[in-house]
Write a protein that holds these residues in place. Structure first.
Motif, mmCIF file in Angstrom:
data_model
loop_
_atom_site.group_PDB
_atom_site.id
_atom_site.type_symbol
_atom_site.label_atom_id
_atom_site.label_comp_id
_atom_site.label_asym_id
_atom_site.label_seq_id
_atom_site.Cartn_x
_atom_site.Cartn_y
_atom_site.Cartn_z
ATOM 1 N N ALA A 248 109.654 -37.833 17.163
ATOM 2 C CA ALA A 248 109.055 -38.351 15.621
ATOM 3 C C ALA A 248 108.609 -39.774 15.665
ATOM 4 N N GLY B 2 111.445 -43.792 16.050
ATOM 5 C CA GLY B 2 111.304 -43.038 15.153
ATOM 6 C C GLY B 2 112.483 -41.530 13.980
ATOM 7 N N ALA B 3 112.814 -41.268 15.249
ATOM 8 C CA ALA B 3 113.939 -39.802 15.308
ATOM 9 C C ALA B 3 115.113 -40.379 14.337
ATOM 10 N N HIS B 4 115.537 -41.331 15.709
ATOM 11 C CA HIS B 4 116.910 -41.724 15.544
ATOM 12 C C HIS B 4 117.608 -42.936 14.934
ATOM 13 N N PHE B 5 116.426 -43.727 14.650
ATOM 14 C CA PHE B 5 116.474 -45.216 13.811
ATOM 15 C C PHE B 5 116.938 -44.940 12.408
ATOM 16 N N ALA C 236 112.823 -46.641 10.163
ATOM 17 C CA ALA C 236 111.169 -45.960 11.118
ATOM 18 C C ALA C 236 110.042 -46.390 10.077
ATOM 19 N N PHE D 142 126.994 -44.906 11.469
ATOM 20 C CA PHE D 142 126.112 -42.940 11.898
ATOM 21 C C PHE D 142 126.916 -41.728 11.297
ATOM 22 N N GLY E 268 103.709 -42.862 7.645
ATOM 23 C CA GLY E 268 102.628 -42.845 9.157
ATOM 24 C C GLY E 268 101.675 -41.822 9.221
ATOM 25 N N LEU F 215 104.703 -42.668 13.590
ATOM 26 C CA LEU F 215 104.445 -43.860 12.614
ATOM 27 C C LEU F 215 103.272 -44.751 13.948
ATOM 28 N N LYS G 76 109.548 -31.989 19.222
ATOM 29 C CA LYS G 76 110.386 -32.516 17.844
ATOM 30 C C LYS G 76 109.338 -31.532 17.060
ATOM 31 N N VAL H 20 109.935 -32.310 10.695
ATOM 32 C CA VAL H 20 109.612 -33.805 10.723
ATOM 33 C C VAL H 20 108.590 -34.782 10.849
ATOM 34 N N GLY I 100 119.488 -37.499 14.835
ATOM 35 C CA GLY I 100 117.473 -37.459 14.150
ATOM 36 C C GLY I 100 116.420 -37.495 12.683
ATOM 37 N N PRO I 101 115.851 -37.475 12.624
ATOM 38 C CA PRO I 101 115.282 -37.623 11.132
ATOM 39 C C PRO I 101 115.516 -37.280 9.948
ATOM 40 N N ASP J 252 112.940 -42.552 21.164
ATOM 41 C CA ASP J 252 112.365 -42.051 19.708
ATOM 42 C C ASP J 252 112.465 -42.856 18.381
ATOM 43 N N CYS K 83 107.436 -41.778 5.693
ATOM 44 C CA CYS K 83 107.950 -43.426 6.260
ATOM 45 C C CYS K 83 106.596 -44.094 5.914
ATOM 46 N N MET L 73 108.033 -38.023 9.207
ATOM 47 C CA MET L 73 107.212 -39.712 8.996
ATOM 48 C C MET L 73 106.366 -39.659 8.325
ATOM 49 N N ASN M 262 118.798 -39.153 9.723
ATOM 50 C CA ASN M 262 118.515 -40.588 9.124
ATOM 51 C C ASN M 262 117.733 -40.889 7.887
#
Ligand code: SF4
Lengths: 429, 129
Positions: A369, A344-347, A352, B98, B124, A373, B20, B115, B79-80, A342, B122, B119, B83
């Motif tokens: 997540a 989207g959540a972890h980068f 993203a 991180f 999305g 995207l 999520k 969440v 997590g988002p 994932d 971003c 996105m 990030n």
């Protein structure tokens, strides 16, 4: 039906002693698992059918159409990135590498944001490791450095260290000394005989100080190092040198902190130094259940463990350049296939944003997540529940995961093989 | 005052990794763990919303006291949300910073985004199905 010796496909411990009760269509009971395992096996939150997005609208799409569209997106791209892989079995990872090769793309796995720096260090100075069974049976001193097993690998302590009696360590809780090194006083730290709190970013200096003491040059340390008192440093070094068998387990607290791969190199060299006095080993606490497998599979096919770029027609590897975060940050890839992870959540956010800009396809059983995207998501069976295949435990031991019943979804391998077949035909290969 | 943001796993975050969209994941991933004395000094109570900013971005989180942290340290599970603050630079290693992002905080009345909304920001399109 009751199935014994089930393998838990959640974390890198890959516990193989679960007992699962199924009714043939879903799981109704889990024994021996930790909280994470219970959630994994009892939860059923799957995406039902493939979905695709056109503009701002999502709609369901047939599996055949989804597979064809995924292949077309990848064929259209000049620099596709194939990312993820740690949450699927080795057979699917293998098809993924062949797909990257035929496309001339980049394939990378989640080590890129977990133990990639550890691998870089191991490539520099080697890996004095051992299996978890050796630790359980022999280790009388265990260090967790920048790792919080209580939260991330809940049964590591009970299967292999503090709460696991071994052949030479009959009463583990009393006989095995536990040292935890961290910037936070975590739940794991609360169990330790010795908790070493380091100031954020101070790991490299503390490792160097310990090396100096073990080397017999303790006099160069005149005061505290990164918040750790000289007395404590000497005490920990002594404890390690007096051990009959010591084991260091390190986590992302070392790989993600300033110094990154150089921290790990220093930790490995400390281990080497300790081996002048006694037997000591060091091992990474691998996170995803088959992230180690993705390194193995990538390695045996391409020679490199992650971040493999086939753009030149041969395998090329250069962390910092061919790693996913860097490729996304530079807005370099023009399509992305995400499998079993994932990003989207972890980068970081900037990555993203690029995933949303380009056609991103996701192969994953769940809405996550990255779903928001991507343009296309194909749900698949969950390995260890309704699909099976090979996985590698955090110490490199391969374990075959089991299929508990036939589900409604194809496996990752099946989807990837179908995409591969279309790509192969189009390429005339 | 500048804080150091540390990210890491928590068992609740791990439990919801396949869900999520669940409200409990949202609460866990957007929790800003802080030393209670720092909370006092910034007039924050448990549940207060806080705008956290770094060089890479901004996001609204919810304060949660934690005695595991020293003063000046913040923790958000990976997590988002975390990030939105971590920069994409890797110093030639492939790995972002991180564990050591410098951030500042200020109280806010803005709500914590979900969440899917993060996105959307971003670029999305939220899938609600
Ligand atoms: S420790 Fe890891 S592998 Fe073992 S049961 Fe828990 S989540 Fe599964």
């Amino acid at each position: 039906m009751r199935v014994e010796d089930v393998v838990c496909t959640f974390c890198g411990c890959l516990c193989d002693d679960l007992v699962i009760e199924t009714d043939g269509k879903k799981i109704v009971g889990v024994e021996n698992g930790c909280t994470l395992a219970n959630e994994k096996f009892m939860g059923d939150h799957r995406l039902k059918s493939p979905i695709r997005r056109e503009g701002d609208r999502w709609s369901e799409v047939s599996l055949n159409d989804a597979i064809r569209e995924a292949a077309e997106i990848l064929l259209d791209a000049d620099r596709p990135l194939l990312y993820g892989w740690s949450g699927t079995h080795g057979e699917a990872q293998s098809v993924g590498v062949h797909l990257a090769e035929i496309l001339g793309g980049v394939i990378d796995n989640t080590s890129t944001v977990c133990h990639g720096p550890s691998i870089m260090a191991i490539q520099e100075v080697g890996h004095p490791g051992c299996t978890l069974g050796q630790v359980k049976n022999r280790a009388d001193v265990v260090l967790y450095w920048g790792a919080n097993p209580i939260e991330a690998h809940p049964r590591h302590l009970s299967r292999y260290t503090t709460y696991a009696d071994g052949f030479f360590v009959k009463n583990s809780f009393r006989e095995r000394k536990l040292v935890v090194v961290d910037v936070r006083e975590t739940e794991s730290a609360a169990l330790a005989d010795e908790f070493v709190r380091i100031e954020p970013g101070g790991d490299y200096a503390v490792l160097s100080a310990l090396r100096a003491i073990v080397r017999g040059r303790g006099e160069v340390i005149t005061g505290p190092v990164a918040g750790v008192s000289r007395e404590q440093l000497v005490r920990v070094a002594d404890l390690c040198m007096k051990a009959k068998f010591g084991a260091i387990f390190f986590g992302l607290g070392l790989t993600m902190s300033p110094g990154k791969n150089k921290n790990i190199r220093n930790a490995i060299e400390l281990t080497e130094e300790l081996n002048r006095h006694t037997k000591f080993t060091i091992s990474p606490m691998r996170g995803h259940w088959n992230v180690y497998g993705s390194n193995e599979v990538f390695c045996w096919i391409t020679g490199y463990p992650y971040a493999v770029d086939f753009a030149r027609g041969i395998a090329f590897y250069n962390p910092g350049e061919t790693t996913s975060v860097d490729i996304l940050r530079r807005e370099e890839c023009d399509a992305c296939l995400v499998v079993a992870s994932d990003p989207g959540a972890h980068f970081p956010r900037a990555c993203a944003e690029h995933l949303a800009r380009i056609p991103t396809i996701q192969i994953d059983p769940h809405v996550n997540a990255t779903t928001h995207l991507c343009r296309l998501q194909i749900p698949v069976a969950v390995t260890g529940i309704d699909a099976e295949g090979t996985a590698y435990r955090m110490d490199g031991v391969p374990i075959r995961t089991r299929k508990l019943f036939d589900g409604d979804h194809p496996s990752d391998t099946e989807i990837l093989e179908r995409i591969y077949a279309i790509v192969k035909e189009a390429k005339g290969a | 005052m500048t804080f150091v943001l540390i990210t890491g796993r928590t068992i609740v975050q791990g439990s919801y990794v396949e869900r999520k969209s669940h409200p409990d994941y949202h609460v866990e991933a957007s929790a800003l763990h802080m030393n209670p004395v720092d909370m006092l000094e910034h007039d924050l109570e448990e549940g207060s919303t806080v705008l956290v900013s770094s060089d890479a971005g901004k996001v609204v989180l919810q304060a949660r006291p934690s005695t595991l942290l020293q003063r000046g340290e913040l923790f958000v599970c990976l997590g988002p949300y975390a990030n939105h603050l971590v920069g994409p630079g890797t110093r030639g290693t492939g790995m972002p910073d991180f564990k050591t992002t410098a951030v500042t905080i200020e109280p806010t009345d803005d709500p914590v985004p979900g969440v899917a909304e993060l996105m959307r920001r971003c670029g999305g399109v939220p899938y609600e199905g």
